[in-house]
Write an enzyme that holds these catalytic residues in place. Structure first.
Site, PDB file in Angstrom:
ATOM      1  N   THR A   8       0.844  -1.208   0.000  1.00 19.51           N
ATOM      2  CA  THR A   8       0.000   0.000   0.000  1.00 19.51           C
ATOM      3  C   THR A   8       0.869   1.244   0.000  1.00 19.51           C
ATOM      4  O   THR A   8       1.979   1.223   0.536  1.00 19.51           O
ATOM      5  CB  THR A   8      -0.940   0.049   1.230  1.00 19.51           C
ATOM      6  OG1 THR A   8      -1.759   1.227   1.137  1.00 19.51           O
ATOM      7  CG2 THR A   8      -0.193   0.092   2.548  1.00 19.51           C
ATOM      8  N   GLY A   9       0.335   2.308  -0.589  1.00 21.35           N
ATOM      9  CA  GLY A   9       1.024   3.592  -0.513  1.00 21.35           C
ATOM     10  C   GLY A   9       0.278   4.533   0.422  1.00 21.35           C
ATOM     11  O   GLY A   9       0.646   5.688   0.558  1.00 21.35           O
ATOM     12  N   LYS A  13      -4.137   3.875   5.978  1.00 21.35           N
ATOM     13  CA  LYS A  13      -4.471   2.442   6.001  1.00 21.35           C
ATOM     14  C   LYS A  13      -3.388   1.656   6.740  1.00 21.35           C
ATOM     15  O   LYS A  13      -3.681   0.755   7.509  1.00 21.35           O
ATOM     16  CB  LYS A  13      -4.498   1.883   4.572  1.00 21.35           C
ATOM     17  CG  LYS A  13      -5.662   2.245   3.735  1.00 21.35           C
ATOM     18  CD  LYS A  13      -5.509   1.467   2.417  1.00 21.35           C
ATOM     19  CE  LYS A  13      -6.490   1.886   1.372  1.00 21.35           C
ATOM     20  NZ  LYS A  13      -6.246   1.202   0.087  1.00 21.35           N
ATOM     21  N   ASP A  66      -8.262  -2.826  -0.621  1.00 21.14           N
ATOM     22  CA  ASP A  66      -8.935  -1.910  -1.523  1.00 21.14           C
ATOM     23  C   ASP A  66     -10.193  -1.433  -0.821  1.00 21.14           C
ATOM     24  O   ASP A  66     -10.994  -2.244  -0.370  1.00 21.14           O
ATOM     25  CB  ASP A  66      -9.260  -2.579  -2.860  1.00 21.14           C
ATOM     26  CG  ASP A  66      -9.479  -1.515  -3.922  1.00 21.14           C
ATOM     27  OD1 ASP A  66      -8.575  -0.679  -4.115  1.00 21.14           O
ATOM     28  OD2 ASP A  66     -10.556  -1.492  -4.540  1.00 21.14           O
ATOM     29  N   PHE A 142      -8.110   9.831   8.432  1.00 24.75           N
ATOM     30  CA  PHE A 142      -7.573  10.286   7.146  1.00 24.75           C
ATOM     31  C   PHE A 142      -8.699  10.255   6.116  1.00 24.75           C
ATOM     32  O   PHE A 142      -9.814   9.800   6.415  1.00 24.75           O
ATOM     33  CB  PHE A 142      -6.402   9.391   6.697  1.00 24.75           C
ATOM     34  CG  PHE A 142      -6.797   7.966   6.389  1.00 24.75           C
ATOM     35  CD1 PHE A 142      -6.951   7.030   7.405  1.00 24.75           C
ATOM     36  CD2 PHE A 142      -7.023   7.544   5.077  1.00 24.75           C
ATOM     37  CE1 PHE A 142      -7.325   5.718   7.125  1.00 24.75           C
ATOM     38  CE2 PHE A 142      -7.384   6.231   4.792  1.00 24.75           C
ATOM     39  CZ  PHE A 142      -7.538   5.316   5.825  1.00 24.75           C
ATOM     40  N   GLY A 143      -8.390  10.735   4.922  1.00 26.21           N
ATOM     41  CA  GLY A 143      -9.323  10.614   3.794  1.00 26.21           C
ATOM     42  C   GLY A 143     -10.720  11.142   4.110  1.00 26.21           C
ATOM     43  O   GLY A 143     -10.908  12.299   4.504  1.00 26.21           O
ATOM     44  N   TYR A 144     -11.732  10.278   3.944  1.00 23.93           N
ATOM     45  CA  TYR A 144     -13.129  10.677   4.115  1.00 23.93           C
ATOM     46  C   TYR A 144     -13.583  10.709   5.579  1.00 23.93           C
ATOM     47  O   TYR A 144     -14.747  11.000   5.852  1.00 23.93           O
ATOM     48  CB  TYR A 144     -14.036   9.714   3.340  1.00 23.93           C
ATOM     49  CG  TYR A 144     -13.822   9.748   1.836  1.00 23.93           C
ATOM     50  CD1 TYR A 144     -14.315  10.807   1.083  1.00 23.93           C
ATOM     51  CD2 TYR A 144     -13.123   8.739   1.181  1.00 23.93           C
ATOM     52  CE1 TYR A 144     -14.125  10.856  -0.292  1.00 23.93           C
ATOM     53  CE2 TYR A 144     -12.927   8.777  -0.193  1.00 23.93           C
ATOM     54  CZ  TYR A 144     -13.432   9.830  -0.919  1.00 23.93           C
ATOM     55  OH  TYR A 144     -13.251   9.889  -2.279  1.00 23.93           O
ATOM     56  N   ARG A 169     -12.408  -1.522   8.053  1.00 24.69           N
ATOM     57  CA  ARG A 169     -11.082  -2.170   7.983  1.00 24.69           C
ATOM     58  C   ARG A 169     -10.926  -3.185   9.112  1.00 24.69           C
ATOM     59  O   ARG A 169     -10.410  -4.278   8.917  1.00 24.69           O
ATOM     60  CB  ARG A 169     -10.007  -1.071   8.057  1.00 24.69           C
ATOM     61  CG  ARG A 169      -8.574  -1.556   7.924  1.00 24.69           C
ATOM     62  CD  ARG A 169      -7.658  -0.455   7.443  1.00 24.69           C
ATOM     63  NE  ARG A 169      -8.031  -0.014   6.110  1.00 24.69           N
ATOM     64  CZ  ARG A 169      -8.666   1.139   5.866  1.00 24.69           C
ATOM     65  NH1 ARG A 169      -8.934   1.985   6.838  1.00 24.69           N
ATOM     66  NH2 ARG A 169      -9.013   1.449   4.636  1.00 24.69           N
TER      67      ARG A 169
HETATM   68  P1  ITT Z   1      -3.371   1.858  -1.925  1.00 27.32           P
HETATM   69  O1  ITT Z   1      -1.953   2.195  -2.210  1.00 27.32           O
HETATM   70  O2  ITT Z   1      -3.534   0.942  -0.753  1.00 27.32           O
HETATM   71  O3  ITT Z   1      -4.139   1.364  -3.143  1.00 27.32           O
HETATM   72  P2  ITT Z   1      -5.184   4.142  -2.087  1.00 27.32           P
HETATM   73  O4  ITT Z   1      -5.227   5.394  -1.279  1.00 27.32           O
HETATM   74  O5  ITT Z   1      -5.009   4.260  -3.572  1.00 27.32           O
HETATM   75  O6  ITT Z   1      -4.044   3.227  -1.448  1.00 27.32           O
HETATM   76  P3  ITT Z   1      -7.797   2.838  -2.500  1.00 27.32           P
HETATM   77  O7  ITT Z   1      -7.592   2.664  -3.967  1.00 27.32           O
HETATM   78  O8  ITT Z   1      -8.295   1.668  -1.731  1.00 27.32           O
HETATM   79  O9  ITT Z   1      -6.470   3.305  -1.745  1.00 27.32           O
HETATM   80  O10 ITT Z   1      -8.756   4.084  -2.309  1.00 27.32           O
HETATM   81  C1  ITT Z   1      -9.550   4.258  -1.195  1.00 27.32           C
HETATM   82  C2  ITT Z   1      -9.832   5.734  -0.985  1.00 27.32           C
HETATM   83  O11 ITT Z   1     -10.728   5.815   0.122  1.00 27.32           O
HETATM   84  C3  ITT Z   1      -8.598   6.541  -0.616  1.00 27.32           C
HETATM   85  O12 ITT Z   1      -8.766   7.882  -1.034  1.00 27.32           O
HETATM   86  C4  ITT Z   1      -8.577   6.459   0.902  1.00 27.32           C
HETATM   87  O13 ITT Z   1      -7.915   7.547   1.496  1.00 27.32           O
HETATM   88  C5  ITT Z   1     -10.081   6.430   1.225  1.00 27.32           C
HETATM   89  N1  ITT Z   1     -10.283   5.615   2.410  1.00 27.32           N
HETATM   90  C6  ITT Z   1     -10.102   4.272   2.516  1.00 27.32           C
HETATM   91  N2  ITT Z   1     -10.316   3.864   3.769  1.00 27.32           N
HETATM   92  C7  ITT Z   1     -10.642   4.960   4.473  1.00 27.32           C
HETATM   93  C8  ITT Z   1     -10.941   5.180   5.816  1.00 27.32           C
HETATM   94  O14 ITT Z   1     -10.910   4.205   6.712  1.00 27.32           O
HETATM   95  N3  ITT Z   1     -11.218   6.423   6.199  1.00 27.32           N
HETATM   96  C9  ITT Z   1     -11.232   7.442   5.308  1.00 27.32           C
HETATM   97  N4  ITT Z   1     -10.940   7.330   4.030  1.00 27.32           N
HETATM   98  C10 ITT Z   1     -10.638   6.087   3.599  1.00 27.32           C
END
Ligand code: ITT
Length: 181
Positions: A8-9, A13, A66, A142-144, A169
Site C-alpha cells: 500500500t502507498g 491504512k 482496496d 484520514f481521507g473521508y 477495515r
Molecule cells: P493503496 O496504495 O492501498 O491502493 P489508495 O489510497 O489508492 O491506497 P484505494 O484505492 O483503496 O487506496 O482508495 C480508497 C480511498 O478511500 C482513498 O482515497 C482512501 O484515502 C479512502 N479511504 C479508505 N479507507 C478509508 C478510511 O478508513 N477512512 C477514510 N478514508 C478512507
C-alpha cells in the site's frame, strides 16, 4: 511474531492495519511496490487481482486493502473511484454534491486481499454503515473520515482508537485473522 507484507502507498491504512494487527501479535510491514487496479464496480475483484499480481511479482505472501465510500443517494459513488475523487475533488466537493440531499446514508467498505506466490487470492470484506455529515468535523483519521458519521460522530471526531474497534477495515481484518488462524 508473525509478519505480513502490506502492499500500500496509503499511510492512513497502514497505520490502522498496524494497530489492529499488533493486538493479534502480527507485525505489518509496508511494501510500496503498488499494483495495477482493475476498473470494476466492486472492490473484491480489484483486491483479488492486486494481491495475486503483487504476490507473484514480489515472490512473497502479501496483503492488499482496496477500500471505498459508497454514498446511497449517489448510486454508490465514489465507490471504486474513491481514491481518484479524494485526490482530485476532496471532501468539500463531495459535500457540495450532497448539498440538497436528505438521504445521507453511506457505507464504508474495505476488502482485504491475500495471496501467496503462485497461489489463488482470498478476499475478506468488512463494511460499516453511517451517514454523510453536512460539514467536515474532527481531525482524526484520514481521507473521508471527517465527513463519515457513525452514530452521530464522524470518524474524524472518534479518532483512531475508537474507529479501529468498529471500522470497515477492522471488520475485514478480523475475518482475515480468523482465516489465518
Ligand atoms: P493503496 O496504495 O492501498 O491502493 P489508495 O489510497 O489508492 O491506497 P484505494 O484505492 O483503496 O487506496 O482508495 C480508497 C480511498 O478511500 C482513498 O482515497 C482512501 O484515502 C479512502 N479511504 C479508505 N479507507 C478509508 C478510511 O478508513 N477512512 C477514510 N478514508 C478512507
Amino acid at each position: 511474531m508473525r509478519k505480513i507484507i502490506f502492499v500500500t502507498g496509503n499511510r492512513g491504512k497502514l497505520r490502522e492495519a498496524k494497530d489492529i494487527l499488533a493486538a493479534k501479535d502480527i507485525e505489518v510491514i509496508q511494501n510500496n511496490h503498488g499494483y495495477p487496479e482493475l476498473q470494476e464496480d466492486e472492490l473484491e475483484p480489484i483486491a483479488a487481482y492486486g494481491a495475486k499480481w503483487a504476490a507473484d511479482e514480489l515472490k512473497m505472501p502479501v496483503m492488499v486493502d482496496d477500500s471505498g465510500l459508497f454514498i446511497h443517494a449517489l448510486n454508490g459513488f465514489p465507490g471504486p473511484y474513491s481514491a481518484f475523487v479524494e485526490e482530485n475533488l476532496g471532501n468539500q466537493r463531495v459535500l457540495k454534491l450532497m448539498e440538497d440531499e436528505t438521504d445521507r446514508r453511506a457505507t464504508f467498505k474495505s476488502v482485504i486481499g491475500y495471496c501467496e506466490p503462485g497461489g489463488e487470492p482470498v478476499v475478506f470484506t468488512g463494511t460499516v454503515d453511517g451517514n454523510i455529515a453536512y460539514e467536515e468535523r474532527g481531525s482524526g483519521g484520514f481521507g473521508y473520515d471527517p465527513i463519515f458519521e457513525y452514530e452521530g460522530q464522524t470518524f474524524g471526531e472518534l479518532g483512531d482508537a475508537v474507529k479501529n474497534t468498529l471500522s470497515h477495515r477492522r471488520r475485514a481484518l478480523d475475518k482475515f485473522f480468523d482465516w489465518l488462524d
